[in-house]
Write an enzyme that holds these catalytic residues in place. Sequence first.
Site: not given
Length: 237
Positions: A12-13, A34, A56, A148, A183
């Site tokens: 993705r993204g 994943r 993962d 983060y 995204t």
Amino acid sequence: MSKVCAIFGGSRGIGVAVAQLLAQRGYFLAIIARNLDLAQTTAKSLGGDHLAFSCDVSKEDSIQTTFKEIEKSLGPVNYLVNAAGVNRDGLLLRTKTDDMISQLHTNLLGTMLTCKAAVKSMIQQQGGAIVNIGSIVGLKGNSGQSIYSASKAGLVGFSRSLAKEVAKKNIRVNVVAPGFIHTDMTAHLKEEQLKRAIPLGRFGEPQEVAKAVAFLLETPYVTGHVLVVDGGLQLLI
Ligand code: NAP
């Protein structure tokens, strides 16, 4: 030497945009996430002999198994892109310990472990290149993103140290630090409001980050660098 690139978070993204650009440039790609179905959809959409793997990155045994599977089907990995990442934004006092752990395990420990596995393979091949996706938040900090930010700041220290450690083995390690990019990760944000603060006046596209990743993978005299792709956010105090 064949160009085998493992893209963690390739489903993705930003990871998909990197995969699209590298596929055009003749790499053999392992698209890793994943969700295997989504990774397979991405791999098929690229055409060619690219393969998908489920992994993962917060689990060491999962990473080791994945590298073995990639080596068996595509050959040894000599390029690595770490784009797997999660964010659980919130003020520190409201952040659950589990959410701290999942961000640190996925964004930081996961990258350390994929790098460890890749470097082993790259040393045997006498060279390779790694790009880790950090964030402007890891450089500037941001309220509500302390964990983060810590995971992404850690990535910079880790990548620059590893760059020094493996330079003599002809392995390069660099970081791309994006700002706001369109995204799934930013889909919930108030774009109209946020983009007013960005000097270039807009969110970036994953394809713009992909170009920076490809540059760092393919430029043989650059290592230990942090390339910011943020529409000028870093210029602000
Ligand atoms: P995204 O669209 O949410 O994609 C995240 C990717 O990471 C997916 O492929 C996801 O697949 C994978 N992933 C998440 N957790 C994983 C795990 N434990 N193991 C393996 N794969 C995992 O995010 P994005 O915006 O493209 O972000 C890519 C990277 O850029 C991240 O590191 C992010 O922190 C960083 N970044 C993004 C922005 C932005 O504005 N978008 C800005 C700065 C930095 P599964 O869920 O199937 O595992």
